[in-house]
Design a protein around this motif. Structure first.
Motif, PDB file in Angstrom:
ATOM      1  N   LYS A   1       0.822  -1.206   0.000  1.00  0.00           N
ATOM      2  CA  LYS A   1       0.000   0.000   0.000  1.00  0.00           C
ATOM      3  C   LYS A   1       0.863   1.266   0.000  1.00  0.00           C
ATOM      4  O   LYS A   1       0.537   2.256  -0.667  1.00  0.00           O
ATOM      5  CB  LYS A   1      -0.919  -0.017   1.229  1.00  0.00           C
ATOM      6  CG  LYS A   1      -1.848   1.177   1.357  1.00  0.00           C
ATOM      7  CD  LYS A   1      -2.980   1.117   0.368  1.00  0.00           C
ATOM      8  CE  LYS A   1      -3.985   2.237   0.607  1.00  0.00           C
ATOM      9  NZ  LYS A   1      -5.092   2.201  -0.372  1.00  0.00           N
ATOM     10  N   PHE A   2       1.965   1.225   0.735  1.00  0.00           N
ATOM     11  CA  PHE A   2       2.853   2.380   0.796  1.00  0.00           C
ATOM     12  C   PHE A   2       3.597   2.599  -0.518  1.00  0.00           C
ATOM     13  O   PHE A   2       3.871   3.730  -0.907  1.00  0.00           O
ATOM     14  CB  PHE A   2       3.882   2.206   1.926  1.00  0.00           C
ATOM     15  CG  PHE A   2       3.352   2.549   3.283  1.00  0.00           C
ATOM     16  CD1 PHE A   2       3.199   3.875   3.684  1.00  0.00           C
ATOM     17  CD2 PHE A   2       2.966   1.550   4.166  1.00  0.00           C
ATOM     18  CE1 PHE A   2       2.686   4.190   4.933  1.00  0.00           C
ATOM     19  CE2 PHE A   2       2.460   1.860   5.417  1.00  0.00           C
ATOM     20  CZ  PHE A   2       2.315   3.184   5.802  1.00  0.00           C
ATOM     21  N   ILE A   3       3.914   1.485  -1.216  1.00  0.00           N
ATOM     22  CA  ILE A   3       4.690   1.600  -2.453  1.00  0.00           C
ATOM     23  C   ILE A   3       3.795   1.995  -3.623  1.00  0.00           C
ATOM     24  O   ILE A   3       4.094   2.935  -4.358  1.00  0.00           O
ATOM     25  CB  ILE A   3       5.402   0.261  -2.756  1.00  0.00           C
ATOM     26  CG1 ILE A   3       6.320  -0.123  -1.592  1.00  0.00           C
ATOM     27  CG2 ILE A   3       6.202   0.360  -4.057  1.00  0.00           C
ATOM     28  CD1 ILE A   3       6.906  -1.515  -1.696  1.00  0.00           C
ATOM     29  N   ASN A   4       2.686   1.238  -3.798  1.00  0.00           N
ATOM     30  CA  ASN A   4       1.764   1.523  -4.895  1.00  0.00           C
ATOM     31  C   ASN A   4       0.387   0.965  -4.547  1.00  0.00           C
ATOM     32  O   ASN A   4       0.176  -0.251  -4.626  1.00  0.00           O
ATOM     33  CB  ASN A   4       2.280   0.898  -6.197  1.00  0.00           C
ATOM     34  CG  ASN A   4       1.447   1.319  -7.407  1.00  0.00           C
ATOM     35  OD1 ASN A   4       0.329   1.805  -7.283  1.00  0.00           O
ATOM     36  ND2 ASN A   4       2.006   1.122  -8.593  1.00  0.00           N
ATOM     37  N   PRO A   5      -0.570   1.823  -4.175  1.00  0.00           N
ATOM     38  CA  PRO A   5      -1.911   1.359  -3.783  1.00  0.00           C
ATOM     39  C   PRO A   5      -2.641   0.577  -4.875  1.00  0.00           C
ATOM     40  O   PRO A   5      -3.528  -0.223  -4.584  1.00  0.00           O
ATOM     41  CB  PRO A   5      -2.659   2.659  -3.452  1.00  0.00           C
ATOM     42  CG  PRO A   5      -1.584   3.663  -3.174  1.00  0.00           C
ATOM     43  CD  PRO A   5      -0.437   3.286  -4.049  1.00  0.00           C
ATOM     44  N   ASP A   6      -2.247   0.800  -6.154  1.00  0.00           N
ATOM     45  CA  ASP A   6      -2.914   0.102  -7.259  1.00  0.00           C
ATOM     46  C   ASP A   6      -2.699  -1.408  -7.197  1.00  0.00           C
ATOM     47  O   ASP A   6      -3.491  -2.184  -7.749  1.00  0.00           O
ATOM     48  CB  ASP A   6      -2.395   0.616  -8.607  1.00  0.00           C
ATOM     49  CG  ASP A   6      -2.819   2.055  -8.868  1.00  0.00           C
ATOM     50  OD1 ASP A   6      -3.770   2.521  -8.194  1.00  0.00           O
ATOM     51  OD2 ASP A   6      -2.207   2.714  -9.721  1.00  0.00           O
ATOM     52  N   TRP A   7      -1.614  -1.835  -6.553  1.00  0.00           N
ATOM     53  CA  TRP A   7      -1.301  -3.262  -6.499  1.00  0.00           C
ATOM     54  C   TRP A   7      -2.363  -4.057  -5.739  1.00  0.00           C
ATOM     55  O   TRP A   7      -2.548  -5.239  -6.011  1.00  0.00           O
ATOM     56  CB  TRP A   7       0.052  -3.487  -5.822  1.00  0.00           C
ATOM     57  CG  TRP A   7       1.225  -2.977  -6.606  1.00  0.00           C
ATOM     58  CD1 TRP A   7       1.216  -2.533  -7.907  1.00  0.00           C
ATOM     59  CD2 TRP A   7       2.575  -2.867  -6.144  1.00  0.00           C
ATOM     60  NE1 TRP A   7       2.475  -2.141  -8.274  1.00  0.00           N
ATOM     61  CE2 TRP A   7       3.334  -2.335  -7.225  1.00  0.00           C
ATOM     62  CE3 TRP A   7       3.223  -3.139  -4.948  1.00  0.00           C
ATOM     63  CZ2 TRP A   7       4.703  -2.091  -7.120  1.00  0.00           C
ATOM     64  CZ3 TRP A   7       4.576  -2.906  -4.845  1.00  0.00           C
ATOM     65  CH2 TRP A   7       5.315  -2.383  -5.922  1.00  0.00           C
ATOM     66  N   ILE A   8      -3.046  -3.408  -4.790  1.00  0.00           N
ATOM     67  CA  ILE A   8      -4.019  -4.144  -3.967  1.00  0.00           C
ATOM     68  C   ILE A   8      -5.390  -3.463  -3.944  1.00  0.00           C
ATOM     69  O   ILE A   8      -6.179  -3.683  -3.032  1.00  0.00           O
ATOM     70  CB  ILE A   8      -3.495  -4.306  -2.522  1.00  0.00           C
ATOM     71  CG1 ILE A   8      -3.127  -2.947  -1.920  1.00  0.00           C
ATOM     72  CG2 ILE A   8      -2.318  -5.269  -2.462  1.00  0.00           C
ATOM     73  CD1 ILE A   8      -2.941  -2.986  -0.430  1.00  0.00           C
ATOM     74  N   ALA A   9      -5.670  -2.645  -4.955  1.00  0.00           N
ATOM     75  CA  ALA A   9      -6.970  -1.975  -5.025  1.00  0.00           C
ATOM     76  C   ALA A   9      -8.078  -3.017  -5.202  1.00  0.00           C
ATOM     77  O   ALA A   9      -7.955  -3.928  -6.022  1.00  0.00           O
ATOM     78  CB  ALA A   9      -6.991  -0.979  -6.175  1.00  0.00           C
ATOM     79  N   LEU A  10      -9.143  -2.890  -4.417  1.00  0.00           N
ATOM     80  CA  LEU A  10     -10.227  -3.875  -4.431  1.00  0.00           C
ATOM     81  C   LEU A  10     -10.879  -3.952  -5.809  1.00  0.00           C
ATOM     82  O   LEU A  10     -11.232  -2.931  -6.397  1.00  0.00           O
ATOM     83  CB  LEU A  10     -11.271  -3.515  -3.371  1.00  0.00           C
ATOM     84  CG  LEU A  10     -12.338  -4.565  -3.086  1.00  0.00           C
ATOM     85  CD1 LEU A  10     -11.717  -5.846  -2.533  1.00  0.00           C
ATOM     86  CD2 LEU A  10     -13.374  -4.026  -2.102  1.00  0.00           C
ATOM     87  N   HIS A  11     -11.036  -5.154  -6.328  1.00  0.00           N
ATOM     88  CA  HIS A  11     -11.644  -5.474  -7.623  1.00  0.00           C
ATOM     89  C   HIS A  11     -10.775  -5.053  -8.814  1.00  0.00           C
ATOM     90  O   HIS A  11     -10.455  -5.885  -9.660  1.00  0.00           O
ATOM     91  CB  HIS A  11     -13.037  -4.844  -7.763  1.00  0.00           C
ATOM     92  CG  HIS A  11     -14.011  -5.305  -6.731  1.00  0.00           C
ATOM     93  ND1 HIS A  11     -14.243  -6.624  -6.456  1.00  0.00           N
ATOM     94  CD2 HIS A  11     -14.832  -4.596  -5.888  1.00  0.00           C
ATOM     95  CE1 HIS A  11     -15.149  -6.741  -5.497  1.00  0.00           C
ATOM     96  NE2 HIS A  11     -15.515  -5.524  -5.126  1.00  0.00           N
TER      97      HIS A  11
END
Length: 484
Positions: A88-98
């Motif tokens: 999440k700290f590095i790149n939130p897109d990696w774990i964005a829901l759906h």
């Protein structure tokens, strides 16, 4: 000082091989709709970070269990959450829901590889080094050789760095457990093994040897004295560790049941894929999966598994010893893999790895390179092709017993050597055939079935071999004392 110098060199070699393999392709890259095990691990990070803990194992609009639903114990889920927190700290897109489903990038690939490497560095590699350093009655050279062969083991490297399975975490905890109970740090060893089970359920393969060895220790100390105290302490450690790991899922009975359903998918049947165990191999000749009802399959599977591991476990309980404990770990792991219900193909990491699985994920070249490195290390330091005596094979006591009735029984070492060479040659030929030839149209799975069947025969041989060593161990010990 020399020992630690060479151990550092071995560790660096192991890390170099791991990182080199990690630069290759990975499971499911660019293959919708599921995208392989790489996506499974990423998706678990997405789920654990974005959903409340009570929803992690339940099917919902935000957590479709058909799309890589969590099916490992709570510690795996907590580990996924920890990795997601960093992601999440590095790149939130990696774990964005759906919207992050099927996410692939070089940066994220590097992040995922690094999480596997860190797990190796923190848990698995230190356990291997310390285990090999604690081996008694062998030279520094042999200790270094053992560490090198373990750290170069291709199966674990290829699966963990190609599939992101983090098997090194559960195997590392299990090895810490082996170290603990072998050195009489029974409480710490029990705690480490409980963590291993709560990370991956396949460590149940090793649970009976741990239980029997520790119970045998309690019997030896006397159940009316120190043994009873030790038993109570062990019970407390096991209950406390499981309670802490499962606490969020103990709030409701349905929560606990749902996690158990996910961990033990009985509905999938006797076996799901081509696995080198008895049931899958036997199914080639008789379709037991289709002929017998599921509840009968479960009963038969349980009976064969239980009966195959019973002699070794009884022996370990009555005569507990670190040496017998280690042999029983291998024997029981083989029994579970060969006979138990719904075996996962990656659980053979406790023994070996499967070629079709690696070919499917385009890991042929890393497989060849790591296998060659492993084979060179083994043949350099251990007498694989040299003279193999009954004593070196730990079969002297067994052979002496047989020769009482068959005086001509002197050929076993040579037979085992020929079987080993035949096995290696057969698997090399099968590998070449699988890679270079197209199977017949009527038998599209011919090569993968052959690999599974021949591997199963090898595993059955080793199951018998290790059980012979275990059952004749005390006789050998007594004859050695008489000689001394």
């Amino acid at each position: 000082m020399e020992k630690w110098y060479w151990m550092i060199v071995v560790v660096l070699m192991g890390l170099t091989v791991r990182w080199a393999v990690s630069l290759n392709s990975y499971s499911g890259a660019g293959k919708p709709p599921m995208f392989g095990d790489y996506e499974a691990q990423r998706h678990w990070q997405e789920v654990t970070y974005n959903l409340p803990i009570k929803q992690w194992y339940f099917n919902s609009s935000d957590n479709n269990l058909q799309y890589w639903g969590l099916d490992y114990p709570p510690l795996t889920a907590y580990h996924s959450f920890l990795c997601a927190y960093v992601a999440k700290f590095i790149n939130p897109d990696w774990i964005a829901l759906h919207v992050s489903r099927g996410y692939e990038s070089q940066e994220h690939k590097l992040f995922m590889r690094t999480t596997v490497l860190i797990a190796d560095l923190l848990i698995y590699i230190p356990a291997v080094v310390l285990y090999c350093c604690c081996l008694k009655e062998i030279s520094i050279k042999k200790k270094v050789a053992n560490a090198l062969c373990i750290l170069l083991y291709p199966g674990l490297i290829l699966i963990d760095y190609g599939h992101f399975q983090y098997n090194s975490v559960s195997l590392g905890f299990a090895l810490w457990g082996v170290l603990g109970v072998s050195c009489d740090w029974d409480l710490l060893g029990s705690l480490a093994f409980c963590l291993a089970i709560n990370y991956k359920q396949m460590e149940l393969y090793h649970s009976l040897p741990f239980f029997c060895f520790l119970l045998g220790k309690c019997f030896k100390k006397g159940l009316k004295g120190k043994g009873c105290v030790l038993l109570m302490k062990l019970v407390c450690i096991v209950v406390a560790s499981f309670t802490l790991c499962w606490l969020p899922f103990f709030t409701e009975w349905e929560q606990t049941l749902q996690v158990l359903r996910r961990l033990f998918p009985v509905d999938r049947g006797l076996f799901e894929d081509k696995v080198a165990n008895v049931w899958c191999s036997f199914n080639i000749f008789l379709k037991i999966k289709d002929i017998l009802p599921r509840h009968i399959q479960i009963i038969i599977s349980f009976c064969f598994t239980f009966l195959s591991l019973l002699p070794a476990c009884i022996k370990l309980t009555l005569q507990p010893s670190p040496k017998g404990f280690k042999f029983t770990l291998v024997s029981c792991a083989l029994s579970f893999f060969l006979f138990s219900f719904q075996v996962h193909e990656k659980s053979i990491l406790l023994v070996s790895f499967m070629l079709p699985l690696l070919l499917k994920d385009e890991l042929l070249m890393p497989s060849v390179v790591t296998m060659m490195a492993f084979f060179v290390a083994c043949t350099t330091f251990f007498p694989v092709f040299g003279k193999t005596s009954e004593e070196e094979l730990k079969l002297k006591s067994f052979c002496i017993s047989v020769r009482r009735y068959l005086p001509c029984f002197t050929f076993l070492p040579k037979l085992i050597q020929y079987l080993f060479l035949t096995s290696v040659t057969t698997m090399l030929l099968l590998t070449l055939m699988t890679v270079t030839l197209d199977p017949p149209r009527k038998l599209p799975d011919l090569f993968s079935v052959l690999v599974c069947f021949i591997s199963c025969m090898n595993f059955l041989f080793f199951l018998v071999y290790f059980n012979i060593i275990i059952m004749w161990d005390s006789k050998h010990g007594r004859s050695q004392k008489k000689i001394n």
